[in-house]
Design a protein around this motif. Sequence first.
Motif, PDB file in Angstrom:
ATOM      1  N   ALA A  77     -46.209  12.780  -0.512  1.00 54.20           N
ATOM      2  CA  ALA A  77     -46.568  11.767   0.232  1.00 54.20           C
ATOM      3  C   ALA A  77     -46.796  10.330  -0.849  1.00 54.20           C
ATOM      4  CB  ALA A  77     -47.807  11.814   1.055  1.00 54.20           C
ATOM      5  N   ALA A  78     -47.154  11.082  -2.205  1.00 46.05           N
ATOM      6  CA  ALA A  78     -47.310   9.974  -3.278  1.00 46.05           C
ATOM      7  C   ALA A  78     -45.871   9.421  -3.906  1.00 46.05           C
ATOM      8  CB  ALA A  78     -48.336  10.620  -4.311  1.00 46.05           C
ATOM      9  N   ILE A 204     -46.919   6.490   0.021  1.00 46.26           N
ATOM     10  CA  ILE A 204     -48.287   6.011   0.608  1.00 46.26           C
ATOM     11  C   ILE A 204     -48.879   5.590  -0.868  1.00 46.26           C
ATOM     12  CG2 ILE A 204     -50.521   6.521   1.338  1.00 46.26           C
ATOM     13  CD1 ILE A 204     -48.630   6.881   3.425  1.00 46.26           C
ATOM     14  N   GLU A 205     -49.374   4.123  -1.115  1.00 44.74           N
ATOM     15  CA  GLU A 205     -50.022   3.801  -2.200  1.00 44.74           C
ATOM     16  C   GLU A 205     -51.159   2.767  -1.944  1.00 44.74           C
ATOM     17  OE1 GLU A 205     -46.888   2.349  -4.686  1.00 44.74           O
ATOM     18  OE2 GLU A 205     -45.813   1.105  -3.023  1.00 44.74           O
ATOM     19  N   GLY A 206     -51.553   2.841  -0.920  1.00 42.09           N
ATOM     20  CA  GLY A 206     -52.644   1.998  -0.827  1.00 42.09           C
ATOM     21  C   GLY A 206     -52.186   0.678  -0.297  1.00 42.09           C
ATOM     22  N   ARG A 207     -53.287  -0.477  -0.146  1.00 39.08           N
ATOM     23  CA  ARG A 207     -52.768  -1.523   0.666  1.00 39.08           C
ATOM     24  C   ARG A 207     -52.059  -2.560  -0.357  1.00 39.08           C
ATOM     25  NH1 ARG A 207     -57.672  -3.875   4.106  1.00 39.08           N
ATOM     26  NH2 ARG A 207     -57.363  -5.423   2.487  1.00 39.08           N
ATOM     27  N   GLU A 208     -52.038  -2.117  -1.609  1.00 34.50           N
ATOM     28  CA  GLU A 208     -51.086  -3.156  -2.454  1.00 34.50           C
ATOM     29  C   GLU A 208     -49.547  -2.666  -2.005  1.00 34.50           C
ATOM     30  OE1 GLU A 208     -52.764  -2.472  -6.503  1.00 34.50           O
ATOM     31  OE2 GLU A 208     -51.925  -0.434  -6.502  1.00 34.50           O
ATOM     32  N   LEU A 210     -46.626  -1.339   0.919  1.00 37.06           N
ATOM     33  CA  LEU A 210     -46.183  -1.943   2.207  1.00 37.06           C
ATOM     34  C   LEU A 210     -47.547  -2.081   3.095  1.00 37.06           C
ATOM     35  CD1 LEU A 210     -43.119   0.100   3.185  1.00 37.06           C
ATOM     36  CD2 LEU A 210     -43.302  -2.223   2.229  1.00 37.06           C
ATOM     37  N   ARG A 211     -47.417  -3.354   3.887  1.00 39.26           N
ATOM     38  CA  ARG A 211     -48.270  -3.634   4.916  1.00 39.26           C
ATOM     39  C   ARG A 211     -47.757  -3.843   6.211  1.00 39.26           C
ATOM     40  NH1 ARG A 211     -53.610  -2.952   4.975  1.00 39.26           N
ATOM     41  NH2 ARG A 211     -52.530  -0.888   4.553  1.00 39.26           N
ATOM     42  N   LYS A 213     -50.986  -1.134   7.485  1.00 42.81           N
ATOM     43  CA  LYS A 213     -51.660  -0.076   7.004  1.00 42.81           C
ATOM     44  C   LYS A 213     -50.480   1.362   6.968  1.00 42.81           C
ATOM     45  CE  LYS A 213     -54.927   3.445   8.392  1.00 42.81           C
ATOM     46  NZ  LYS A 213     -56.091   3.560   8.963  1.00 42.81           N
ATOM     47  N   MET A 214     -50.207   1.975   6.285  1.00 39.62           N
ATOM     48  CA  MET A 214     -49.384   3.107   6.154  1.00 39.62           C
ATOM     49  C   MET A 214     -50.079   4.392   6.025  1.00 39.62           C
ATOM     50  SD  MET A 214     -46.206   1.874   5.362  1.00 39.62           S
ATOM     51  CE  MET A 214     -45.273   3.354   4.507  1.00 39.62           C
ATOM     52  N   MET A 215     -49.556   5.088   7.097  1.00 40.51           N
ATOM     53  CA  MET A 215     -50.157   6.555   6.963  1.00 40.51           C
ATOM     54  C   MET A 215     -49.108   7.696   7.178  1.00 40.51           C
ATOM     55  SD  MET A 215     -53.221   6.995   9.646  1.00 40.51           S
ATOM     56  CE  MET A 215     -52.223   7.233  11.028  1.00 40.51           C
ATOM     57  N   THR A 216     -49.247   8.835   6.970  1.00 39.78           N
ATOM     58  CA  THR A 216     -48.314   9.952   7.020  1.00 39.78           C
ATOM     59  C   THR A 216     -48.357  10.482   8.320  1.00 39.78           C
ATOM     60  OG1 THR A 216     -49.834  11.558   6.367  1.00 39.78           O
ATOM     61  CG2 THR A 216     -48.271  10.623   4.539  1.00 39.78           C
ATOM     62  N   ASN A 219     -48.910  11.349  14.785  1.00 40.72           N
ATOM     63  CA  ASN A 219     -49.481  11.855  15.916  1.00 40.72           C
ATOM     64  C   ASN A 219     -50.815  11.438  16.607  1.00 40.72           C
ATOM     65  OD1 ASN A 219     -50.517  12.782  13.471  1.00 40.72           O
ATOM     66  ND2 ASN A 219     -50.666  15.058  14.130  1.00 40.72           N
ATOM     67  N   VAL A 220     -50.866  10.092  16.056  1.00 37.01           N
ATOM     68  CA  VAL A 220     -52.351   9.494  16.883  1.00 37.01           C
ATOM     69  C   VAL A 220     -51.648   8.638  18.074  1.00 37.01           C
ATOM     70  CG1 VAL A 220     -54.106   9.475  15.306  1.00 37.01           C
ATOM     71  CG2 VAL A 220     -52.535   7.756  15.021  1.00 37.01           C
TER      72      VAL A 220
ATOM     73  N   GLU B  44     -57.579  -2.306  -2.381  1.00 33.50           N
ATOM     74  CA  GLU B  44     -56.123  -2.552  -2.356  1.00 33.50           C
ATOM     75  C   GLU B  44     -55.501  -1.197  -2.861  1.00 33.50           C
ATOM     76  OE1 GLU B  44     -54.536  -5.167  -0.724  1.00 33.50           O
ATOM     77  OE2 GLU B  44     -56.787  -5.453  -0.511  1.00 33.50           O
ATOM     78  N   THR B  46     -56.670   2.088  -2.986  1.00 33.52           N
ATOM     79  CA  THR B  46     -57.304   3.348  -2.408  1.00 33.52           C
ATOM     80  C   THR B  46     -56.217   4.005  -1.455  1.00 33.52           C
ATOM     81  OG1 THR B  46     -59.529   2.507  -2.909  1.00 33.52           O
ATOM     82  CG2 THR B  46     -59.151   4.186  -1.229  1.00 33.52           C
ATOM     83  N   VAL B  47     -56.199   5.321  -1.533  1.00 37.22           N
ATOM     84  CA  VAL B  47     -55.629   6.284  -0.507  1.00 37.22           C
ATOM     85  C   VAL B  47     -56.789   7.181  -0.215  1.00 37.22           C
ATOM     86  CG1 VAL B  47     -53.879   8.019  -0.080  1.00 37.22           C
ATOM     87  CG2 VAL B  47     -53.326   5.767  -1.503  1.00 37.22           C
ATOM     88  N   ASP B  63     -59.247   0.189   7.580  1.00 34.48           N
ATOM     89  CA  ASP B  63     -57.906  -0.263   7.257  1.00 34.48           C
ATOM     90  C   ASP B  63     -57.385   0.067   6.062  1.00 34.48           C
ATOM     91  OD1 ASP B  63     -55.402  -1.605   7.269  1.00 34.48           O
ATOM     92  OD2 ASP B  63     -56.193  -3.678   7.338  1.00 34.48           O
ATOM     93  N   ASP B  65     -54.828   2.805   3.543  1.00 34.59           N
ATOM     94  CA  ASP B  65     -53.641   3.804   3.629  1.00 34.59           C
ATOM     95  C   ASP B  65     -54.153   5.350   3.528  1.00 34.59           C
ATOM     96  OD1 ASP B  65     -52.269   1.421   3.838  1.00 34.59           O
ATOM     97  OD2 ASP B  65     -50.882   2.006   2.163  1.00 34.59           O
ATOM     98  N   MET B  66     -53.400   6.016   4.345  1.00 36.06           N
ATOM     99  CA  MET B  66     -54.120   7.363   4.575  1.00 36.06           C
ATOM    100  C   MET B  66     -52.918   8.426   4.538  1.00 36.06           C
ATOM    101  SD  MET B  66     -56.900   6.551   7.256  1.00 36.06           S
ATOM    102  CE  MET B  66     -58.372   5.924   6.906  1.00 36.06           C
ATOM    103  N   PHE B  81     -51.504  14.603  -4.359  1.00 38.56           N
ATOM    104  CA  PHE B  81     -51.302  13.263  -4.511  1.00 38.56           C
ATOM    105  C   PHE B  81     -51.943  12.556  -5.740  1.00 38.56           C
ATOM    106  CE2 PHE B  81     -51.792   8.583  -3.706  1.00 38.56           C
ATOM    107  CZ  PHE B  81     -51.033   8.580  -2.807  1.00 38.56           C
ATOM    108  N   ARG B  85     -50.115  10.498  -8.644  1.00 38.59           N
ATOM    109  CA  ARG B  85     -50.544   8.934  -8.584  1.00 38.59           C
ATOM    110  C   ARG B  85     -52.063   9.045  -9.245  1.00 38.59           C
ATOM    111  NH1 ARG B  85     -47.516   4.681  -6.474  1.00 38.59           N
ATOM    112  NH2 ARG B  85     -48.547   3.507  -7.820  1.00 38.59           N
ATOM    113  N   LYS B  88     -54.278   5.739  -8.599  1.00 37.18           N
ATOM    114  CA  LYS B  88     -54.740   5.519  -7.253  1.00 37.18           C
ATOM    115  C   LYS B  88     -56.291   6.090  -7.086  1.00 37.18           C
ATOM    116  CE  LYS B  88     -51.398   3.583  -5.972  1.00 37.18           C
ATOM    117  NZ  LYS B  88     -51.554   2.127  -5.711  1.00 37.18           N
TER     118      LYS B  88
END
Lengths: 359, 248
Positions: A77-78, A204-208, A210-211, A213-216, A219-220, B44, B46-47, B63, B65-66, B81, B85, B88
Amino acid sequence: MSKKETLSEGKRQILSGNTALAEAAVRAGCKFYAGYPITPQTAITEYLSERMAETGGVFVQAESEVAAINMVLGASAAGARAMTATSCQGLSLMAEGMSSLAAGRIPGVIVDVQRGGAGTGAILPSQCDYSFVTRSLGHGGLHAYVFGPSTVQEIVDVTGRAFDIADEYRTPVLILTDGVLGLMMEAVTLPEFKEDIPDREWKIEGREGLRPKMMTGDNVKPPIAQENRLRDIFVPMYEEWEQDPLYEEVETEDAELIIAAWGSVARVAKTALKELREEGYRVGMIRPISLYPFPTQAFRSLDPAKVKNIVVAEHALPPQLMFDVDHAVQGRIPLTSCTHSSGVLLSPDEIADACRKLL
Amino acid sequence: MELTYGKELNKALFNHDSGFCPGCMHPLINKILGEVLTENGYLENTVMVMPIGCGCNTIRYMDVDMVRGLHGRAGAVATGFKRVRPDKVVITYQGDGDAAAIGGLETFYAANRGEAFTAIMVNNQIFGMTGGQMSPCTLVGQQTTTGERLAQHMGYPVHCAEMIAQLPAVGFCGRFSVHTPKHVLQTKAAIKKAIELQMNEGKYSFIEILSACPVNWHIKPEDGPKVIEERVLPEFPLGVLRDCTKEA
Ligand SMILES: Cc1ncc(C[n+]2csc(CCOP(=O)(O)OP(=O)(O)O)c2C)c(N)n1
Ligand SMILES: [Mg+2]
């Protein structure tokens, strides 16, 4: 001497299946490996404990196979090409995690160097995980692309492909070998280090990154959205795989009898086939290389007027490969099962005898 | 809980009500975590690695990323992870059932390896999401839908923070609470410290936070803080149990 110095690309060298697989993974750009020791997989984990560091990758000896597969999930995922390897019992422990990789569309390569039997089983070779990995990947009914190589060179070749398929389709890919292939040494040519590994834009790399919010995983979502995800992504993906399964055909053109075998057993079957041909019997072989997708069409297109019987040779009891062959021929050609299990190995003579009786 | 305070103070929350039950302390913990990430400028970058349990409602609330983990596996997922990284901020967010029962091994070994992430465990002494079954942290004598905790059959509540504090690779570890404003501020300071240790010194931290689960404790939502004070604190004392910045 570092492993870097002992292994050189382009040159033929003698390597065990386990070492060749591990080195092929490194050359395919694997940058994360987590594993828990188990015979006959252990050599892969030992080799990579040193080799990952040499090549700028990460090695973690996990506390269990449950942890190992979930470490692979996190690493992948990273953004890293990631792999784990185990043998049967460990694969059982990875079932939930493999299902999670598939559901989350997270690539990963999982190696199963099979040993014998259920429960605590035995440490000798077998092919007893065939059904486990080809029917469905743990719970939930999704699939992995599954390779069943039969020589050390083929192990090297499919390992490179495994990482590419994992990335291209965002799927787990399994490589099934066994104690025979893992330990035997053969001459191989290793590929060069792969350079042009595509970046995963979905990582997945945080808000910096892709926007929004990203999630693996997904299923929600409400049930109908989840169902549509299966219809729109997974079913077409598996259908696409099924268009192009990998297999080898040996002397099938004039064959009155076909041997179906994969992995290490196919090597034994090839020897039997050679013997039978020398005796004048018209025998051929179909060897699945991808176990899922299964080469259904190769078997289905056999002419029942010509082919009297299919001998399904495998190290699994009750038989497992048998059911895919049966599904392919749909009862039009009789099948004969020729098996051993629990580390008892088929000999060329046994397979040849099974064939002679039918001809 | 309605969010009426300034968006500049907390850029990590979506602008809608939480889906948590009345009196649950998850939303408050989400809120202070969001404040810390906003204040220290790490938002910005954080995961979060999510659990299975009520904590995964945070997915709708924060909000950030997860990576969605399986039940109990956040410690392993975060290991993978963060090793890939290290730049992060990685935070696992789990319940007591997730982190201490099914995921006990992953929690323990990530701590023992000193993985450079911050583990938050919200201890409500119950399996909240599945409707109130016994958890490793359920108090002796507490009623659950799988029976009363009797020490002769189930032993005593598991003290995760105390166990993890014994491990030399751990940078910071303690038990905190959010049942009064003073405790909220202490918890917030602990989270802040843990994340700074993660990013500046590559240290693992374990932050256990007590929470009420009024629905499954069969109490009124507003009685949560009182019950924590009277029944939970005697079993689970608060405090910093390991702090590598204070060691000689
Ligand atoms: C492998 C597996 N077993 C069981 C479950 C069912 N399950 C979901 S949440 C949960 C308990 C969660 O309790 P806790 O971690 O304390 O979180 P809380 O809801 O109390 O915040 C269980 C048992 C599951 N999702 N996966
Ligand atoms: Mg709980």
